[in-house]
Design an enzyme around this catalytic site. Sequence first.
Site, PDB file in Angstrom:
ATOM      1  N   ARG A   9       0.834  -1.211   0.000  1.00  0.00           N
ATOM      2  CA  ARG A   9       0.000   0.000   0.000  1.00  0.00           C
ATOM      3  C   ARG A   9       0.867   1.259   0.000  1.00  0.00           C
ATOM      4  O   ARG A   9       0.568   2.233  -0.679  1.00  0.00           O
ATOM      5  CB  ARG A   9      -0.926   0.033   1.218  1.00  0.00           C
ATOM      6  N   LYS A  44      -4.909  -2.757   4.041  1.00  0.00           N
ATOM      7  CA  LYS A  44      -5.767  -3.930   4.257  1.00  0.00           C
ATOM      8  C   LYS A  44      -5.514  -4.519   5.647  1.00  0.00           C
ATOM      9  O   LYS A  44      -4.383  -4.812   6.016  1.00  0.00           O
ATOM     10  CB  LYS A  44      -5.460  -4.964   3.179  1.00  0.00           C
TER      11      LYS A  44
END
Length: 109
Positions: A9, A44
């Site tokens: 990410r 996540k």
Amino acid sequence: GDTVNTASRMESGGEPDRINISETTYELVKEFFECEYRGKINAKGKGEIDMYFLEKIRPEFSSDQEGHSPNQKFLKRIDQLRDPWQFAMESQSDSTSDHGEQSRVRQGW
């Protein structure tokens, strides 16, 4: 798993030629580096994470105007953080005997 997801990410939310760091890393380096808050990313399983761009070494720790090279103050402070006990021992006056130092080590001082 978790570390790989966070790194992925961070990478996908980064910018070319800029160092992207998490809030956790920012807390560790903010004494030494100027950073720019860049907002939150969704990681996540972790939710939103505050992110920063590392800009340069702070002027008081840099040997150049650009903040690219650390100075002696920077290096000394890093050494203090790596081994605070050794730094404290080196900072003591020369009048302390070796026996006294060994005694404090055994007692956990």
